[in-house]
Design a protein around this motif. Structure first.
Motif, PDB file in Angstrom:
ATOM      1  N   ASN A 301      37.122  47.155  49.589  1.00 36.25           N
ATOM      2  CA  ASN A 301      37.348  46.985  51.028  1.00 36.25           C
ATOM      3  C   ASN A 301      38.764  47.379  51.444  1.00 36.25           C
ATOM      4  O   ASN A 301      39.061  47.438  52.634  1.00 36.25           O
ATOM      5  CB  ASN A 301      37.089  45.530  51.435  1.00 36.25           C
ATOM      6  N   PHE A 302      39.646  47.622  50.470  1.00 35.05           N
ATOM      7  CA  PHE A 302      41.038  47.949  50.786  1.00 35.05           C
ATOM      8  C   PHE A 302      41.145  49.423  51.200  1.00 35.05           C
ATOM      9  O   PHE A 302      41.618  50.268  50.438  1.00 35.05           O
ATOM     10  CB  PHE A 302      41.944  47.684  49.576  1.00 35.05           C
ATOM     11  N   GLN A 303      40.729  49.756  52.364  1.00 33.79           N
ATOM     12  CA  GLN A 303      40.707  51.149  52.790  1.00 33.79           C
ATOM     13  C   GLN A 303      42.087  51.688  53.136  1.00 33.79           C
ATOM     14  O   GLN A 303      42.262  52.904  53.270  1.00 33.79           O
ATOM     15  CB  GLN A 303      39.773  51.302  53.988  1.00 33.79           C
ATOM     16  N   SER A 304      43.082  50.801  53.300  1.00 31.98           N
ATOM     17  CA  SER A 304      44.440  51.248  53.622  1.00 31.98           C
ATOM     18  C   SER A 304      45.380  51.130  52.434  1.00 31.98           C
ATOM     19  O   SER A 304      46.595  51.248  52.579  1.00 31.98           O
ATOM     20  CB  SER A 304      44.997  50.417  54.797  1.00 31.98           C
ATOM     21  N   LEU A 305      44.815  50.905  51.259  1.00 29.23           N
ATOM     22  CA  LEU A 305      45.634  50.624  50.077  1.00 29.23           C
ATOM     23  C   LEU A 305      46.426  51.857  49.652  1.00 29.23           C
ATOM     24  O   LEU A 305      45.878  52.960  49.525  1.00 29.23           O
ATOM     25  CB  LEU A 305      44.736  50.152  48.931  1.00 29.23           C
ATOM     26  N   ILE A 306      47.717  51.651  49.428  1.00 26.79           N
ATOM     27  CA  ILE A 306      48.608  52.716  48.954  1.00 26.79           C
ATOM     28  C   ILE A 306      49.039  52.463  47.510  1.00 26.79           C
ATOM     29  O   ILE A 306      49.111  53.389  46.708  1.00 26.79           O
ATOM     30  CB  ILE A 306      49.851  52.818  49.861  1.00 26.79           C
ATOM     31  N   ILE A 307      49.308  51.193  47.176  1.00 22.84           N
ATOM     32  CA  ILE A 307      49.816  50.834  45.849  1.00 22.84           C
ATOM     33  C   ILE A 307      48.913  49.758  45.258  1.00 22.84           C
ATOM     34  O   ILE A 307      48.674  48.721  45.890  1.00 22.84           O
ATOM     35  CB  ILE A 307      51.270  50.329  45.926  1.00 22.84           C
ATOM     36  N   LEU A 308      48.417  50.001  44.023  1.00 24.73           N
ATOM     37  CA  LEU A 308      47.632  49.010  43.298  1.00 24.73           C
ATOM     38  C   LEU A 308      48.167  48.923  41.876  1.00 24.73           C
ATOM     39  O   LEU A 308      48.007  49.849  41.076  1.00 24.73           O
ATOM     40  CB  LEU A 308      46.146  49.388  43.280  1.00 24.73           C
ATOM     41  N   TYR A 309      48.822  47.809  41.566  1.00 28.95           N
ATOM     42  CA  TYR A 309      49.389  47.571  40.238  1.00 28.95           C
ATOM     43  C   TYR A 309      48.695  46.357  39.622  1.00 28.95           C
ATOM     44  O   TYR A 309      48.876  45.232  40.080  1.00 28.95           O
ATOM     45  CB  TYR A 309      50.896  47.313  40.321  1.00 28.95           C
ATOM     46  N   LEU A 310      47.913  46.591  38.556  1.00 32.05           N
ATOM     47  CA  LEU A 310      47.231  45.507  37.841  1.00 32.05           C
ATOM     48  C   LEU A 310      47.588  45.536  36.361  1.00 32.05           C
ATOM     49  O   LEU A 310      46.868  44.983  35.530  1.00 32.05           O
ATOM     50  CB  LEU A 310      45.707  45.654  38.004  1.00 32.05           C
ATOM     51  N   SER A 311      48.704  46.147  35.997  1.00 34.52           N
ATOM     52  CA  SER A 311      49.071  46.335  34.595  1.00 34.52           C
ATOM     53  C   SER A 311      49.437  45.023  33.911  1.00 34.52           C
ATOM     54  O   SER A 311      49.700  44.008  34.559  1.00 34.52           O
ATOM     55  CB  SER A 311      50.246  47.308  34.503  1.00 34.52           C
ATOM     56  N   LYS A 312      49.432  45.043  32.573  1.00 32.55           N
ATOM     57  CA  LYS A 312      49.877  43.938  31.726  1.00 32.55           C
ATOM     58  C   LYS A 312      49.114  42.652  32.037  1.00 32.55           C
ATOM     59  O   LYS A 312      49.681  41.599  32.285  1.00 32.55           O
ATOM     60  CB  LYS A 312      51.391  43.713  31.875  1.00 32.55           C
ATOM     61  N   ASN A 313      47.796  42.766  32.036  1.00 29.82           N
ATOM     62  CA  ASN A 313      46.912  41.623  32.146  1.00 29.82           C
ATOM     63  C   ASN A 313      45.851  41.745  31.064  1.00 29.82           C
ATOM     64  O   ASN A 313      46.064  42.434  30.057  1.00 29.82           O
ATOM     65  CB  ASN A 313      46.276  41.560  33.542  1.00 29.82           C
ATOM     66  N   ASN A 314      44.732  41.101  31.234  1.00 29.55           N
ATOM     67  CA  ASN A 314      43.661  41.156  30.248  1.00 29.55           C
ATOM     68  C   ASN A 314      42.334  41.578  30.882  1.00 29.55           C
ATOM     69  O   ASN A 314      41.274  41.082  30.520  1.00 29.55           O
ATOM     70  CB  ASN A 314      43.496  39.789  29.565  1.00 29.55           C
ATOM     71  N   PHE A 315      42.404  42.475  31.846  1.00 32.10           N
ATOM     72  CA  PHE A 315      41.190  42.957  32.487  1.00 32.10           C
ATOM     73  C   PHE A 315      40.361  43.769  31.490  1.00 32.10           C
ATOM     74  O   PHE A 315      40.913  44.504  30.664  1.00 32.10           O
ATOM     75  CB  PHE A 315      41.519  43.808  33.711  1.00 32.10           C
ATOM     76  N   LYS A 316      39.061  43.646  31.584  1.00 31.58           N
ATOM     77  CA  LYS A 316      38.170  44.376  30.693  1.00 31.58           C
ATOM     78  C   LYS A 316      37.137  45.133  31.519  1.00 31.58           C
ATOM     79  O   LYS A 316      37.137  45.096  32.745  1.00 31.58           O
ATOM     80  CB  LYS A 316      37.474  43.417  29.730  1.00 31.58           C
ATOM     81  N   GLY A 317      36.243  45.813  30.822  1.00 36.16           N
ATOM     82  CA  GLY A 317      35.223  46.592  31.504  1.00 36.16           C
ATOM     83  C   GLY A 317      35.726  47.973  31.882  1.00 36.16           C
ATOM     84  O   GLY A 317      36.781  48.423  31.439  1.00 36.16           O
ATOM     85  N   ARG A 318      34.985  48.637  32.724  1.00 40.75           N
ATOM     86  CA  ARG A 318      35.316  50.000  33.118  1.00 40.75           C
ATOM     87  C   ARG A 318      36.195  50.027  34.367  1.00 40.75           C
ATOM     88  O   ARG A 318      36.242  49.046  35.118  1.00 40.75           O
ATOM     89  CB  ARG A 318      34.030  50.794  33.389  1.00 40.75           C
ATOM     90  N   ILE A 319      36.861  51.136  34.561  1.00 38.06           N
ATOM     91  CA  ILE A 319      37.594  51.338  35.812  1.00 38.06           C
ATOM     92  C   ILE A 319      36.564  51.481  36.931  1.00 38.06           C
ATOM     93  O   ILE A 319      35.635  52.285  36.820  1.00 38.06           O
ATOM     94  CB  ILE A 319      38.471  52.601  35.731  1.00 38.06           C
ATOM     95  N   PRO A 320      36.676  50.706  37.997  1.00 40.08           N
ATOM     96  CA  PRO A 320      35.661  50.755  39.053  1.00 40.08           C
ATOM     97  C   PRO A 320      35.528  52.158  39.653  1.00 40.08           C
ATOM     98  O   PRO A 320      36.520  52.824  39.942  1.00 40.08           O
ATOM     99  CB  PRO A 320      36.174  49.752  40.090  1.00 40.08           C
ATOM    100  N   SER A 321      34.281  52.570  39.831  1.00 40.74           N
ATOM    101  CA  SER A 321      34.033  53.917  40.366  1.00 40.74           C
ATOM    102  C   SER A 321      34.484  54.050  41.813  1.00 40.74           C
ATOM    103  O   SER A 321      34.770  55.160  42.280  1.00 40.74           O
ATOM    104  CB  SER A 321      32.539  54.242  40.259  1.00 40.74           C
TER     105      SER A 321
END
Length: 851
Positions: A301-321
């Motif tokens: 839903n973030f249609q205006s997103l410019i910066i997305l930083y989710l590094s150095k966590n424990n997220f798993k699964g695939r990169i969302p399409s």
């Protein structure tokens, strides 16, 4: 006036002639390998202002005439370096106590001496250093009180005496005069034995960091308000607090929020799906936390997103399409997580920064990468990516940093990369790139770091551009390179067809041949023995079952004792009734003759080997316990033993493939065919399936076409099943499977591997975050009874994980399905050597710190 040699890989002692540089103002020798004592002649540099010897291996005590530590009673009085402003001795092994005459150095502004072996007290004379801004003495063995005079220094910005994992003993109450240090920004007093009431910090308006953990504060003072100082921190508006717990769902109510920055905290749990309600968000920074789970679909839903930083966590699964559909996204950082599957990114021309490093992403780099016209940084290091560099990457002509190291990329470096004229850093190390180094890299005028190490690049190393800077160019581990600047130490390029020599591994095999009732000539390292068939019967007690070592497809192996000299031998006896036994025997004799030339009779019936007292690797990897065995008596191999055996096997294969006049393909490498001698040196045995590559083309085809025997299920290369000819790459595949089995503890035919899962894929899916989880538990528990300090244990585990991950990547690079992409066996040996060196260095450091 200045000598800056930092990070140059220098070693040995620092020359005493340094004292002759009379006008020296700055001496920077940090991040090298200098050892032994610090020369007292540095005390002659009367104009010295900056002295940085951090991150070396310096020992003993710092000479008194330099600044503060008591040496071997050097008669020169302290205080000669009156212009000294900065002293840094971080991370050495310096011992001794701090002398009170340090107070004479009136120009001193910063003292950094963390991670050493200092002892004694902190002298009161530090209070005379009115210009002192930083005092960092953490991770030492200091004791006593923190002198109150220290807090009268209004210039002081940093006080760091936190001892981290080495327990220190400032066993006094907390100094009441802390509040006088009004400019203090950092106060670190953790891991001490402080007790009593913490004074008010209300006057310290500039405080950014306060650490008081692992003390006795708040343990029950008379007035019960030991920790009331917390209230006084309300005036410290620059304080950087760490928040913990889950992200509250109530955050969804901030519907007009445009920037959400909660990075570098202690947040845990998943990202709440309600976060997707904040459709106006342009910046989301959640990096550096303990968040886990999948990246929720609600973020689309973030249609205006410019910066997305989710590094150095424990997220798993695939990169969302759905990330492909972001039209405004310019910065994406998903590094250092557990993400798998293919690379996905926003296909927009405004994309500037893409960091997907340190996950276990697989597949290839999409050709759509070329659509990112303004891409400046692409970092995919430390994944399991393969394929070639897409030519479309040349369209990203604004690229300044390209990091692709520690993957399974292969192929040549493509010509379209020559369009990247703005490139400043290019790292392709630890992959399977082959071919020549392209000349266009010489003309990249902004390129300041080039790392091509540990690939299969060959021929001429260029000499212009970045290749003239030996400290900025790295090509180690490409064994077929030649030429270049002399500092690289590469062999001269005699001709493009020349081959550099390799390490020859001595195979400890004693060969015996015989006809019934005729003498047997047996080769050994020292002398020739004459053995009759009757001698073999006596030695093996007529091949009795009690001397039986093993039974194979074409015969059996028995242990024997020669009565004449007491030598223990192994006798391989062929069952000539079995189909293919005689052919196998002849092949083995021919192979062994080429390894060590011997006269071999055509009608031979037996082979005699040097007895391997420690049996086969199979017995150590998968021991069969008997009723008399207890846990402590089962056969176990340590990490360093497994590394050593791995090196032995790699060197042996390198010898067979590359050192013999006619290359030999073993065709049946597996644990039961790796034998261990008294010193646990691994040797390859059983050449019954070996293939000899003849020198002429016609002979090569003839010798390799009759490949009715191609090894053992689980270890045989997949192309053999399809009828391909035997090759060096087939042996490399078996070596890769053997490596994975050795360190994971599972056979490739284990019941664990079902439904298209095999040992290779099992490791691929587990790296890098689960490297320790898939490792044989025996390795993880070794030496736990001698951990030493907690710092040593933590460091050991980190180094173990790094080394294991390197081993697994080597195993994966050897066992990929496509033969051409497999790592060459000489490179396998080189990389295993590096792992062993790293373990030895860590072991030495651990012992030194423990002692």
């Amino acid at each position: 006036m200045a000598l800056d040699l930092n990070s140059q890989g220098l070693l040995g002692p620092i020359s005493s002639h340094i004292g002759n540089l009379s006008f020296l103002r700055e001496l920077r020798l940090q991040n090298n390998n200098f050892g032994l004592e610090i020369p007292s002649q540095i005390g002659q540099l009367l104009w010295l202002q900056i002295l940085d010897l951090s991150n070396n291996s310096l020992t003993s005590k710092i000479p008194k005439n330099i600044w503060l530590l008591e040496p071997c009673r050097i008669p020169v009085e302290l205080g000669s370096l009156l212009h000294l402003q900065s002293v840094r001795f971080i991370s050495n092994q310096i011992t001794g106590s701090i002398l009170s005459s340090i107070g004479n150095l009136s120009s001193l502004e910063e003292i950094y001496c963390t991670e050493n072996g200092l002892d004694g007290i902190i002298p009161k004379s530090l209070g005379r250093l009115t210009k002192l801004k930083a005092l960092s003495l953490g991770i030492n063995g200091l004791s006593g009180t923190i002198p109150p005079s220290l807090f009268n220094l209004s210039s002081l910005v940093i006080i760091d005496v936190v001892l981290n994992l080495f327990i220190n003993q400032f066993n006094r109450s907390t100094p009441l005069l802390i509040s006088n240090a009004t400019n203090l920004e950092m106060l670190q007093l953790g891991f001490n034995e402080l007790y009593g009431k913490v004074p008010s910090l209300a006057n310290l308006h500039n405080l950014q960091t306060v650490t008081l953990f692992y003390n006795y504060l708040g343990s029950g003072g008379s007035d019960g308000d030991d920790l009331s100082f917390l209230c006084s921190l309300t005036n410290a508006t620059n304080l950087r607090n760490m928040i913990s717990g889950e992200i509250p769902r109530e955050i969804q109510n901030l519907v007009n929020l445009q920037r959400l920055d909660m990075g570098d905290n202690l947040l845990s749990g998943p990202i709440p799906s309600d976060l997707g309600n904040l459709s106006n968000l342009a910046l989301v920074v959640l990096s550096g936390n303990n968040l886990f789970g999948i990246i929720p679909s609600s973020l689309q839903n973030f249609q205006s997103l410019i910066i997305l930083y989710l590094s150095k966590n424990n997220f798993k699964g695939r990169i969302p399409s759905y990330l492909e559909k972001y039209q405004s996204l310019a910065y994406l950082d998903l590094s250092s997580n557990n993400l798998c599957g293919p690379i996905i990114f926003a296909k927009t021309t405004n994309f500037f920064y893409l960091n997907l490093s340190r996950n276990h992403l697989s597949g290839v780099i999409p050709i759509e990468i070329g659509n990112l016209k303004h891409l400046a940084i692409l970092d995919v290091l430390g994944n399991i990516l393969n394929g070639e560099i897409p030519s479309s990457l040349g369209n990203c002509d604004g690229l300044t940093i390209l990091r692709m190291q520690d993957n399974l990329f292969h192929g040549s470096i493509p010509q379209p990369i020559s369009s990247l004229r703005s490139i400043e850093e290019l790292d392709l190390s630890n992959n399977n790139f082959y071919g020549e180094i392209p000349k266009f890299l010489e003309v990249f005028q902004f390129l300041t770091k080039l790392n091509l190490s540990y690939n299969q690049l060959e021929d001429w190393l260029p000499t212009q551009g970045v290749f003239r800077n030996v400290s900025a160019t790295f090509v180690i581990g490409n064994e077929k390179l030649c030429g270049g600047m002399p500092e690289f130490g590469l062999p001269k390029c005699i001709s493009r067809n020349s081959k550099s020599g390799g390490v020859v591994h001595k195979l400890k095999l004693t060969i015996a041949i015989q006809k019934r009732n005729e003498p047997i000539s047996s080769g050994s390292d020292v002398s020739l023995l004459n053995l009759s068939y009757g001698t073999l019967l006596k030695a093996t007690n007529v091949f009795s079952s009690t001397n039986l070592i093993g039974i194979g497809s074409f015969g059996s192996v028995s242990k024997g004792l020669l009565q004449e000299n007491g030598n223990v031998i192994e006798v391989k006896v062929l069952n000539l009734i079995g189909h293919g036994a005689l052919k196998s025997f002849k092949v083995e004799c021919e192979a062994l003759k080429r390894i060590k030339p011997r006269n071999i009779l055509k009608m031979s019936l037996a082979l005699v080997y040097e007895f391997m007292v420690n049996g086969s690797l199979e017995e150590w990897l998968h021991p069969n316990p008997t009723p008399n065995d207890v846990d402590g008596h089962l056969k176990k191999l340590s990490l360093i033993q497994k590394i050593n055996i791995s090196i032995d096997v790699a060197l042996a294969l390198d010898y067979l493939h590359n050192q013999c006049k006619s290359p030999i393909i073993h065709c049946d490498l597996k644990p039961s065919n790796v034998l261990l001698d008294y010193d646990m040196v691994g040797d390859i045995g059983d050449f019954g399936l070996a293939k000899i590559i003849q020198e002429s083309v016609s002979e090569t085809r003839a010798s390799m076409s009759s490949a009715d025997l191609r090894g053992t299920i689980g270890y045989a290369a997949p192309e053999y099943v399809k009828g391909s000819k035997v090759s060096r790459e087939g042996d490399v595949y078996s070596c890769g499977i053997l490596l994975l089995e050795m360190f994971i503890g599972l056979r490739p035919t284990s019941d664990t591997f079902r439904d298209n899962l095999n040992l290779h894929n099992y490791v691929v899916e587990s790296l890098p975050q689960q490297a320790m989880e898939i490792t044989d538990p025996v390795l993880l528990h070794e030496e736990e009874g001698h951990n030493g300090f907690r710092y040593s244990l933590h460091e050991r585990n980190r180094i173990y994980q790094d080394c294991l991950e390197m081993v697994y990547r080597i195993g994966l690079a050897c066992s990929v399905e496509e033969p051409r992409r497999r790592m060459s066996i000489d490179k396998v040996a080189t990389q295993l050597h590096l792992i062993r060196q790293k373990l030895f260095a860590a072991s030495f450091l651990g012992r030194m710190r423990y002692e």
